[in-house]
Scaffold this motif. Structure first.
Motif, PDB file in Angstrom:
ATOM      1  N   ARG A 172      -0.804   0.299  -3.958  1.00 22.65           N
ATOM      2  CA  ARG A 172      -1.951  -0.525  -4.319  1.00 22.65           C
ATOM      3  C   ARG A 172      -3.119  -0.201  -3.397  1.00 22.65           C
ATOM      4  N   SER A 173      -4.318  -0.423  -3.904  1.00 23.08           N
ATOM      5  CA  SER A 173      -5.500  -0.183  -3.076  1.00 23.08           C
ATOM      6  C   SER A 173      -5.531  -1.247  -1.973  1.00 23.08           C
TER       7      SER A 173
ATOM      8  N   ARG B 193       0.827  -1.210   0.000  1.00 24.11           N
ATOM      9  CA  ARG B 193       0.000   0.000   0.000  1.00 24.11           C
ATOM     10  C   ARG B 193       0.861   1.259   0.000  1.00 24.11           C
TER      11      ARG B 193
END
Lengths: 254, 270
Positions: free
Chosen positions: A113-114, A108
């Protein structure tokens, strides 16, 4: 050249103060290749590995990983390290985070990244190392072998081009070594590029494409695993292997 | 008949208990209980202090302490990071700050901010800012050293793992080092909070309006109307209501963090 070579080390030197640990190392790891580094303690194996992701700053020479020259003073080392997975002897899981967060935090914060994607990747890699059921455990609740497998999954979650293993089973109780080696063997079978410092001769013989024998800061001998471990050419390799493979000295202190 | 060493110790211990009982009985008989009650436990005076001792004084003590602690923690963290910086001037500044404010009385800082700054610069802080800055400035000097020690106690492998995953130096600090450091230093930080709770009484040196009274000032003010130690005893107990639970919390946290490294199946169940 960078297409088939994942790691290229040229003339690598490293000194700690007046002590020269690496005295000019040349080595390459091809893409998809598994290279094991063996040798007596103090021979510089771990230092070599730690130079490959610049945890140790080389004093001389050149290191290129995945097409990026790490020894370039202007390199973005954080970006380069994302492509290099590292597994430590002491596991080094983040002790304040549970297993899932150990695997997602860098995804993250570094890869941006989500949370959802990070979690999916994390769960996929936990399954790979056979620890899906430990997703909410804290590191302290896991055995050494489980911690090391989580550490491998954590490195894999970043989708590295190369995986470095620094004596990954040396801190484990003997009965836990097999699980970790099993995971590494699967990785090798899947075609992961791996550079492994190890004392596990059996593993090196069976899994490695090539073996480097280091002693006194030099690569003394290198070649296919069967050749270096089975029919060593150099006297020092022979005496090291004799000591290691002799049952009464099976685990030399490292 | 000679007594063994163990028997002698037993007799000696019994003699001590007997002496203690005699002393207590004599004191109890000799004391003038109505006088004692008037001087220490005057219920009328105690009753007259409620509810303000809680709603104003105790509340203000807690608010002042919380403000000072919050500011001190932030400033202390900045100082700790400066002290660990690779830039020498940062280290010098942090060292000078810490040595200076640990070496002077906290009261002096209160006087400086309450009277010195207004007189010198014509700058008038409100009471909350004064107490927050004074307590925070002093507390930061102590907390900085604690936080620095905590940061240095985080195992090096944790930092290497974070850096290996591509985290920058700053991100490693924020995500891995500082959260773990605070876990390590929770017990000493709780003790620091207890000290600040008591130091918050120093604000009495600055003129306070009635609704700004904290416990010490409140007790002193009640005392001026009532010739008894009761008010002091009441506000003293109010401090204990804060400090004793915090002390227990600190020791509890200490046991927990201390036991974490040698965790066994037995200890996890406790």
């Amino acid at each position: 050249m960078t297409d088939d070579v994942a790691v290229r080390i040229t003339g690598l030197k490293k000194s700690f103060g007046s002590l020269e640990v690496l005295k000019g190392i040349d080595a390459t790891v091809g893409r998809g290749e598994v290279v094991c580094v063996i040798g007596p303690s103090g021979s510089g194996k771990s230092t070599l590995l730690r130079c490959v992701n610049l945890l140790e700053e080389p004093t001389g020479g050149k290191i290129v990983v995945d097409g990026t020259e790490l020894t370039d003073p202007d390199v973005d080392i954080d970006a380069a390290r994302v492509r290099i997975g590292m597994v430590f002897q002491g596991f080094n899981l983040f002790s304040h985070l549970n297993v899932l967060n150990n695997l997602t935090v860098a995804q993250r914060k570094v890869l941006k990244r989500s949370p959802r994607e990070a979690q999916e990747v994390a769960l996929r890699n936990l399954e790979r190392v056979g620890l899906s059921e430990k997703v909410n455990a804290m590191p302290a609740e896991l055995s050494g072998g489980q911690q090391q497998r989580v550490a491998i999954a954590r490195a894999l979650a970043m989708d590295p081009a190369v995986m470095l293993f620094d004596e990954p089973t040396s801190a484990l109780d003997p009965e836990l070594v097999g699980d970790v080696l099993g995971v590494m063997r699967e990785l090798a079978d899947e075609g992961m590029t791996m550079l492994v410092v190890t004392h596990e001769m059996q593993f090196a013989r069976e899994v490695a494409d090539r073996v480097l024998f280091m002693d006194g800061g030099y690569v003394v001998e290198e070649g296919p695993a069967a050749q270096v471990i089975g029919e060593p050419a150099h006297e020092r390799t022979k005496s090291f292997l004799a000591r290691v493979l002799d049952p009464t000295h099976q685990r030399p202190a490292s | 008949m000679a007594l063994s060493k163990r028997q002698r110790a037993k007799v000696f211990r019994l003699a001590q208990y007997a002496l203690l009982v005699v002393v207590i009985v004599v004191l109890a008989l000799a004391a003038d209980w109505t006088e004692v009650k008037r001087a220490f436990f005057n219920l009328d005076i105690a009753a007259s202090m409620f509810p303000n001792v809680i709603t104003t004084a105790l509340k203000n003590t807690i608010v002042y302490t919380a403000l000072g602690f919050a500011f001190g923690l932030v400033l202390g963290l900045v100082l700790a990071l400066m002290k660990l910086s690779s830039v020498p001037p940062y280290r010098w500044i942090a060292t000078i700050y810490i040595e200076f404010f640990r070496g002077i009385p906290a009261l002096l800082v209160f006087i400086a901010l309450g009277f010195g700054v207004p007189l010198a610069f014509g700058l008038q802080f409100d009471i909350y800012s004064t107490v927050m800055l004074s307590l925070g400035i002093v507390g930061a000097a102590y907390m900085a050293e604690t936080i620095r020690a905590g940061i240095q106690a985080v195992p090096k492998g944790q930092i290497e793992a974070a850096r290996s995953l591509g985290m920058s130096h700053g991100r490693t600090l924020a995500t891995v080092v500082i959260p773990q450091a605070f876990r390590i230093i929770l017990p000493p930080l709780t003790n620091e909070l207890i000290l600040l709770t008591k130091d918050s009484s120093l604000i009495y040196i600055i003129g306070l309006a009635r609704e700004q009274y904290e416990l010490t000032k409140f007790g002193r003010e009640t005392l001026s109307r009532s010739p008894s130690l009761t008010p002091i005893l009441v506000v003293g107990l109010c401090y204990l209501v804060i400090t004793i639970p915090l002390g227990h919390l600190s020791r509890h946290l200490e046991r927990r963090t201390g036991g974490r490294k040698i965790r066994t199946p037995e200890s996890t169940g406790v």
